[in-house]
Design a protein around this motif. Structure first.
Motif, PDB file in Angstrom:
ATOM      1  N   TRP A   3       1.224  -1.429   0.060  1.00 39.28           N
ATOM      2  CA  TRP A   3       0.023   0.267  -0.066  1.00 39.28           C
ATOM      3  C   TRP A   3       0.993   1.941  -0.208  1.00 39.28           C
ATOM      4  O   TRP A   3       0.672   1.786  -0.723  1.00 39.28           O
ATOM      5  CB  TRP A   3      -0.946  -0.133   0.902  1.00 39.28           C
ATOM      6  N   LYS A   4       1.772   1.109   0.424  1.00 42.24           N
ATOM      7  CA  LYS A   4       2.761   2.498   0.998  1.00 42.24           C
ATOM      8  C   LYS A   4       3.386   2.610  -0.449  1.00 42.24           C
ATOM      9  O   LYS A   4       3.200   3.777  -0.845  1.00 42.24           O
ATOM     10  CB  LYS A   4       3.521   1.891   1.958  1.00 42.24           C
ATOM     11  N   TYR A   5       3.897   1.755  -1.190  1.00 41.77           N
ATOM     12  CA  TYR A   5       4.991   1.879  -2.050  1.00 41.77           C
ATOM     13  C   TYR A   5       3.755   2.299  -3.480  1.00 41.77           C
ATOM     14  O   TYR A   5       4.442   3.145  -3.949  1.00 41.77           O
ATOM     15  CB  TYR A   5       5.690   0.703  -2.471  1.00 41.77           C
ATOM     16  N   HIS A   6       2.531   2.300  -3.022  1.00 42.91           N
ATOM     17  CA  HIS A   6       1.500   2.443  -4.697  1.00 42.91           C
ATOM     18  C   HIS A   6       0.485   3.345  -4.234  1.00 42.91           C
ATOM     19  O   HIS A   6      -0.320   3.718  -5.294  1.00 42.91           O
ATOM     20  CB  HIS A   6       1.101   1.569  -4.808  1.00 42.91           C
ATOM     21  N   LYS A   7       0.671   3.450  -3.068  1.00 48.68           N
ATOM     22  CA  LYS A   7       0.075   4.524  -2.617  1.00 48.68           C
ATOM     23  C   LYS A   7      -0.427   6.315  -3.787  1.00 48.68           C
ATOM     24  O   LYS A   7      -1.423   6.265  -3.409  1.00 48.68           O
ATOM     25  CB  LYS A   7      -0.647   5.186  -1.529  1.00 48.68           C
ATOM     26  N   ASP A   8       0.800   6.689  -4.348  1.00 44.57           N
ATOM     27  CA  ASP A   8       1.027   7.867  -4.659  1.00 44.57           C
ATOM     28  C   ASP A   8       0.885   7.247  -6.341  1.00 44.57           C
ATOM     29  O   ASP A   8       0.709   7.887  -7.407  1.00 44.57           O
ATOM     30  CB  ASP A   8       2.602   8.263  -4.261  1.00 44.57           C
ATOM     31  N   ASN A  41      -1.965   6.784  -8.628  1.00 45.60           N
ATOM     32  CA  ASN A  41      -2.878   6.681  -9.040  1.00 45.60           C
ATOM     33  C   ASN A  41      -3.786   7.498 -10.110  1.00 45.60           C
ATOM     34  O   ASN A  41      -2.550   8.489 -10.380  1.00 45.60           O
ATOM     35  CB  ASN A  41      -3.879   7.451  -7.691  1.00 45.60           C
TER      36      ASN A  41
END
Length: 142
Positions: A40-45, A47
């Motif tokens: 989640w942390k690596y992919h949260k940005d 979007n």
């Protein structure tokens, strides 16, 4: 994410019934939650809003994703090695027949190799896609 939910439920439903220690069950669940958190942390940005931003922002996000994935590989391999060793010890204790334990560990190694192959392909795909986006942005700047 779906696979980790499956593993968490599997750990809670199957492992205690088969005699595995609650410490191992807890460690398995914790490992999956840590993996979910970092995914989640690596992919949260990554979007739609970010990807439709200016090219500098997109390049920065993609470089960070690529670098995080490269760093994560060494941590995940170490974590899996510790977990697999613990799983093997739990099997040896539970089965009390070293021949059966060896067969189970070999079967687990085969599963680990297949899962590792799939995981590495996914890992390389994320890095490759990030690098393609970065190179396209760099080419458009020239």
């Amino acid at each position: 994410m779906g696979a980790s939910i499956f593993v968490i439920f599997w750990a809670l439903a199957f492992l205690p019934c088969e005699g595995f220690s609650w410490w191992f069950v807890g460690a398995t669940i914790l490992m999956m939650l840590v993996c979910d958190f970092f995914t989640w942390k690596y992919h949260k940005d990554v979007n739609a809003k970010t990807m439709n931003s200016d090219l500098l922002t997109v390049a920065k996000v993609m470089k960070q994703l690529r670098d995080n994935y490269k760093k994560w590989l060494k941590y995940s391999i170490a974590m899996i090695a510790v977990w697999f060793t613990w799983l093997s010890i739990e099997f040896c204790i539970r089965l009390k027949d070293w021949r059966l334990a060896v067969v189970m560990i070999i079967a687990l190694l085969i599963g680990l190799a297949i899962g590792g192959f799939i995981g590495l392909k996914m890992h390389k795909s994320v890095i490759r896609n990030a690098e393609e986006i970065i190179s396209q942005i760099e080419e458009s700047d020239e």
